[in-house]
Scaffold this motif. Sequence first.
Motif, PDB file in Angstrom:
ATOM      1  N   LEU A  13       0.828  -1.201   0.000  1.00  0.00           N
ATOM      2  CA  LEU A  13       0.000   0.000   0.000  1.00  0.00           C
ATOM      3  C   LEU A  13       0.861   1.249   0.000  1.00  0.00           C
ATOM      4  CD1 LEU A  13      -2.830   1.184   0.116  1.00  0.00           C
ATOM      5  CD2 LEU A  13      -2.738   1.013   2.612  1.00  0.00           C
ATOM      6  N   SER A  14       1.962   1.231   0.745  1.00  0.00           N
ATOM      7  CA  SER A  14       2.865   2.370   0.772  1.00  0.00           C
ATOM      8  C   SER A  14       3.453   2.638  -0.605  1.00  0.00           C
ATOM      9  CB  SER A  14       3.986   2.123   1.787  1.00  0.00           C
ATOM     10  OG  SER A  14       4.921   3.183   1.768  1.00  0.00           O
ATOM     11  N   VAL A  15       3.846   1.563  -1.294  1.00  0.00           N
ATOM     12  CA  VAL A  15       4.406   1.712  -2.644  1.00  0.00           C
ATOM     13  C   VAL A  15       3.343   2.240  -3.598  1.00  0.00           C
ATOM     14  CG1 VAL A  15       5.411   0.489  -4.611  1.00  0.00           C
ATOM     15  CG2 VAL A  15       6.131  -0.090  -2.277  1.00  0.00           C
ATOM     16  N   ALA A  16       2.131   1.697  -3.503  1.00  0.00           N
ATOM     17  CA  ALA A  16       1.050   2.134  -4.386  1.00  0.00           C
ATOM     18  C   ALA A  16       0.741   3.615  -4.178  1.00  0.00           C
ATOM     19  CB  ALA A  16      -0.200   1.293  -4.136  1.00  0.00           C
ATOM     20  N   ARG A  17       0.745   4.043  -2.937  1.00  0.00           N
ATOM     21  CA  ARG A  17       0.486   5.467  -2.664  1.00  0.00           C
ATOM     22  C   ARG A  17       1.577   6.338  -3.261  1.00  0.00           C
ATOM     23  NH1 ARG A  17      -1.098   4.460   3.653  1.00  0.00           N
ATOM     24  NH2 ARG A  17      -3.352   4.217   3.381  1.00  0.00           N
ATOM     25  N   HIS A  18       2.823   5.883  -3.129  1.00  0.00           N
ATOM     26  CA  HIS A  18       3.940   6.664  -3.665  1.00  0.00           C
ATOM     27  C   HIS A  18       3.840   6.790  -5.183  1.00  0.00           C
ATOM     28  CE1 HIS A  18       7.944   8.366  -3.963  1.00  0.00           C
ATOM     29  NE2 HIS A  18       8.231   7.463  -4.886  1.00  0.00           N
ATOM     30  N   LEU A  19       3.422   5.705  -5.840  1.00  0.00           N
ATOM     31  CA  LEU A  19       3.315   5.721  -7.299  1.00  0.00           C
ATOM     32  C   LEU A  19       1.980   6.283  -7.772  1.00  0.00           C
ATOM     33  CD1 LEU A  19       4.851   2.222  -8.133  1.00  0.00           C
ATOM     34  CD2 LEU A  19       5.963   4.456  -8.261  1.00  0.00           C
ATOM     35  N   VAL A  20       1.090   6.580  -6.833  1.00  0.00           N
ATOM     36  CA  VAL A  20      -0.244   7.102  -7.126  1.00  0.00           C
ATOM     37  C   VAL A  20      -0.985   6.142  -8.064  1.00  0.00           C
ATOM     38  CG1 VAL A  20      -1.567   9.184  -7.617  1.00  0.00           C
ATOM     39  CG2 VAL A  20       0.843   9.382  -7.037  1.00  0.00           C
ATOM     40  N   VAL A  21      -1.018   4.870  -7.666  1.00  0.00           N
ATOM     41  CA  VAL A  21      -1.779   3.872  -8.406  1.00  0.00           C
ATOM     42  C   VAL A  21      -2.676   3.133  -7.421  1.00  0.00           C
ATOM     43  CG1 VAL A  21      -0.029   3.559 -10.189  1.00  0.00           C
ATOM     44  CG2 VAL A  21       0.031   2.120  -8.145  1.00  0.00           C
ATOM     45  N   PHE A  22      -3.639   2.384  -7.970  1.00  0.00           N
ATOM     46  CA  PHE A  22      -4.556   1.619  -7.149  1.00  0.00           C
ATOM     47  C   PHE A  22      -3.887   0.338  -6.669  1.00  0.00           C
ATOM     48  CE2 PHE A  22      -7.583   4.031  -9.778  1.00  0.00           C
ATOM     49  CZ  PHE A  22      -8.363   4.575  -8.771  1.00  0.00           C
ATOM     50  N   LEU A  23      -4.200  -0.043  -5.440  1.00  0.00           N
ATOM     51  CA  LEU A  23      -3.813  -1.365  -4.961  1.00  0.00           C
ATOM     52  C   LEU A  23      -4.999  -2.312  -5.042  1.00  0.00           C
ATOM     53  CD1 LEU A  23      -1.554  -3.034  -3.679  1.00  0.00           C
ATOM     54  CD2 LEU A  23      -2.323  -2.283  -1.448  1.00  0.00           C
ATOM     55  N   ARG A  24      -6.108  -1.839  -5.559  1.00  0.00           N
ATOM     56  CA  ARG A  24      -7.351  -2.599  -5.447  1.00  0.00           C
ATOM     57  C   ARG A  24      -7.669  -3.434  -6.675  1.00  0.00           C
ATOM     58  NH1 ARG A  24     -11.907   0.531  -2.037  1.00  0.00           N
ATOM     59  NH2 ARG A  24     -10.648   0.917  -0.207  1.00  0.00           N
ATOM     60  N   ARG A  25      -6.854  -3.396  -7.712  1.00  0.00           N
ATOM     61  CA  ARG A  25      -7.226  -4.136  -8.904  1.00  0.00           C
ATOM     62  C   ARG A  25      -6.892  -5.613  -8.733  1.00  0.00           C
ATOM     63  NH1 ARG A  25      -6.348  -1.877 -14.709  1.00  0.00           N
ATOM     64  NH2 ARG A  25      -4.125  -2.219 -14.354  1.00  0.00           N
ATOM     65  N   PRO A  26      -7.886  -6.469  -8.515  1.00  0.00           N
ATOM     66  CA  PRO A  26      -7.602  -7.890  -8.399  1.00  0.00           C
ATOM     67  C   PRO A  26      -7.232  -8.469  -9.755  1.00  0.00           C
ATOM     68  CG  PRO A  26      -9.963  -7.536  -8.421  1.00  0.00           C
ATOM     69  CD  PRO A  26      -9.327  -6.174  -8.409  1.00  0.00           C
ATOM     70  N   GLY A  27      -6.527  -9.602  -9.722  1.00  0.00           N
ATOM     71  CA  GLY A  27      -6.042 -10.177 -10.971  1.00  0.00           C
ATOM     72  C   GLY A  27      -7.137 -10.546 -11.933  1.00  0.00           C
TER      73      GLY A  27
ATOM     74  N   HIS B 299     -19.848  -1.584 -13.477  1.00  0.00           N
ATOM     75  CA  HIS B 299     -20.170  -0.631 -12.418  1.00  0.00           C
ATOM     76  C   HIS B 299     -20.462  -1.365 -11.104  1.00  0.00           C
ATOM     77  CE1 HIS B 299     -21.304   3.216 -10.819  1.00  0.00           C
ATOM     78  NE2 HIS B 299     -22.529   2.820 -10.539  1.00  0.00           N
ATOM     79  N   ALA B 300     -21.177  -2.473 -11.193  1.00  0.00           N
ATOM     80  CA  ALA B 300     -21.492  -3.236  -9.992  1.00  0.00           C
ATOM     81  C   ALA B 300     -20.227  -3.808  -9.358  1.00  0.00           C
ATOM     82  CB  ALA B 300     -22.462  -4.365 -10.334  1.00  0.00           C
ATOM     83  N   ARG B 301     -19.307  -4.285 -10.166  1.00  0.00           N
ATOM     84  CA  ARG B 301     -18.053  -4.812  -9.633  1.00  0.00           C
ATOM     85  C   ARG B 301     -17.279  -3.732  -8.881  1.00  0.00           C
ATOM     86  NH1 ARG B 301     -15.246  -8.398 -14.346  1.00  0.00           N
ATOM     87  NH2 ARG B 301     -13.564  -8.383 -12.828  1.00  0.00           N
ATOM     88  N   ARG B 302     -17.231  -2.536  -9.454  1.00  0.00           N
ATOM     89  CA  ARG B 302     -16.510  -1.449  -8.783  1.00  0.00           C
ATOM     90  C   ARG B 302     -17.147  -1.127  -7.440  1.00  0.00           C
ATOM     91  NH1 ARG B 302     -16.217   1.190 -13.884  1.00  0.00           N
ATOM     92  NH2 ARG B 302     -17.859   2.606 -13.233  1.00  0.00           N
ATOM     93  N   LEU B 303     -18.485  -1.095  -7.387  1.00  0.00           N
ATOM     94  CA  LEU B 303     -19.161  -0.783  -6.132  1.00  0.00           C
ATOM     95  C   LEU B 303     -18.944  -1.880  -5.098  1.00  0.00           C
ATOM     96  CD1 LEU B 303     -22.535   0.732  -7.425  1.00  0.00           C
ATOM     97  CD2 LEU B 303     -20.554   1.943  -6.505  1.00  0.00           C
ATOM     98  N   LEU B 304     -18.925  -3.126  -5.535  1.00  0.00           N
ATOM     99  CA  LEU B 304     -18.664  -4.227  -4.607  1.00  0.00           C
ATOM    100  C   LEU B 304     -17.241  -4.162  -4.063  1.00  0.00           C
ATOM    101  CD1 LEU B 304     -20.426  -7.166  -6.484  1.00  0.00           C
ATOM    102  CD2 LEU B 304     -21.082  -6.253  -4.249  1.00  0.00           C
TER     103      LEU B 304
ATOM    104  N   ALA C  39     -21.524 -15.435  -7.329  1.00  0.00           N
ATOM    105  CA  ALA C  39     -22.580 -14.505  -6.931  1.00  0.00           C
ATOM    106  C   ALA C  39     -21.944 -13.234  -6.376  1.00  0.00           C
ATOM    107  CB  ALA C  39     -23.479 -15.153  -5.886  1.00  0.00           C
ATOM    108  N   PRO C  40     -22.682 -12.118  -6.345  1.00  0.00           N
ATOM    109  CA  PRO C  40     -22.105 -10.854  -5.865  1.00  0.00           C
ATOM    110  C   PRO C  40     -21.473 -10.930  -4.485  1.00  0.00           C
ATOM    111  CG  PRO C  40     -24.174 -10.427  -6.975  1.00  0.00           C
ATOM    112  CD  PRO C  40     -24.040 -11.917  -6.889  1.00  0.00           C
ATOM    113  N   ALA C  41     -22.130 -11.599  -3.553  1.00  0.00           N
ATOM    114  CA  ALA C  41     -21.578 -11.677  -2.190  1.00  0.00           C
ATOM    115  C   ALA C  41     -20.258 -12.442  -2.193  1.00  0.00           C
ATOM    116  CB  ALA C  41     -22.584 -12.342  -1.254  1.00  0.00           C
TER     117      ALA C  41
ATOM    118  N   ARG D 287     -16.391 -11.126  -1.254  1.00  0.00           N
ATOM    119  CA  ARG D 287     -15.511 -11.804  -0.297  1.00  0.00           C
ATOM    120  C   ARG D 287     -14.156 -12.122  -0.911  1.00  0.00           C
ATOM    121  NH1 ARG D 287     -20.337 -14.419   1.402  1.00  0.00           N
ATOM    122  NH2 ARG D 287     -19.987 -16.141  -0.033  1.00  0.00           N
ATOM    123  N   ARG D 288     -14.156 -12.467  -2.175  1.00  0.00           N
ATOM    124  CA  ARG D 288     -12.901 -12.853  -2.829  1.00  0.00           C
ATOM    125  C   ARG D 288     -12.028 -11.656  -3.174  1.00  0.00           C
ATOM    126  NH1 ARG D 288     -14.792 -17.064  -7.577  1.00  0.00           N
ATOM    127  NH2 ARG D 288     -15.817 -18.618  -6.256  1.00  0.00           N
ATOM    128  N   PHE D 289     -12.652 -10.580  -3.639  1.00  0.00           N
ATOM    129  CA  PHE D 289     -11.851  -9.550  -4.293  1.00  0.00           C
ATOM    130  C   PHE D 289     -11.899  -8.161  -3.667  1.00  0.00           C
ATOM    131  CE2 PHE D 289     -13.106 -12.583  -7.668  1.00  0.00           C
ATOM    132  CZ  PHE D 289     -11.840 -13.129  -7.851  1.00  0.00           C
TER     133      PHE D 289
END
Length: 317
Positions: free
Chosen positions: A178-192, A265-270, A303-305, A309-311
């Motif tokens: 997270l520290s590296v991602a903040r320094h590079l100003v990128v997201f850490l949230r993009r799952p594979g 859009h739903a994936r981003r909100l989840l 399913a959405p739930a 949980r996974r991502f």
Amino acid sequence: METVLVVLFDNVQSLDVTGPVEVFNGAELHRPGTYRIRTASPDGAPVRTSSGLTLVPDHAFADAPPAHTLLVPGGAGTRRPDERVVAWLREHGPRAGRLVSVCSGALLLAAAGLLDGHRATSHWSVCEKLAREYPGVEVDPDPIYIRDGRLATSAGVTSGIDLALALVEEDLDREVALSVARHLVVFLRRPGNQAQFSAQLAAQTAQREPLREVQQWITEHPGADLSVETLAARARLSPRHFARAFQTETGMTPGRYVDRVRLEHARRLLEDTADGVEEISRACGYGTPEAMRRSFVRTLGAAPAEYRRRFRPATTH
């Protein structure tokens, strides 16, 4: 200290090299003694990247150090690969603790026989070539990166940063990543498993301005009435003419485009909010949680739930 060895060759994509290197270097700065980053070319000579930059390697292949993480970038130089690179990878790849490719670097790993029997991805533009020329590889063109045991393959350019951040989190912990991602100003949230394409990129941009405006309006209003009749009225066309013109110019039916926008859009909100499934289903135009669930199961196999949980990453304080 783990050695990250980056393979260099003429016409390599510079960002495929520098993106992951900046991530591993950032982790080393945050926690000294973690990574030692080295680069190597076939003969130790400087290489010229596809964008014209010159990179000076630390080593020739002959004196390159053993690698815990062997990183193979992509670029135009993979179209007609240097046989010296392929031969070296064939010999030394199995000795590395972890094999990583960025973009079309997967073609080099495949040419060396290192992807046979494994699931892999690459830049969307070369996935067909990868599957056709190397039938022993299970090619999945959708995710931005894939982990398969000691193998990790990623899609184009910036996804190499996503994969490197995931590896840092695995090697060290989330705080460092997270520290590296903040320094590079990128997201850490993009799952594979996040798709390489957004809906807007997956479809072609329409040539006619009214259709382009409709595409943009769909993206900005996923919860609205997006029936063909309503969209056709916005484009000032008959429903039949609109549906035919939209598919001709975008390569996708209006309904398919709407489905992809809503799912994205739903994936981003989840992933990014704590909103409930029912609230998200309304915001994304599904109408009911069951309709949203069917879309997720059909497209993502979860399913959405379960997807959340996974991502969705754990909250970091």
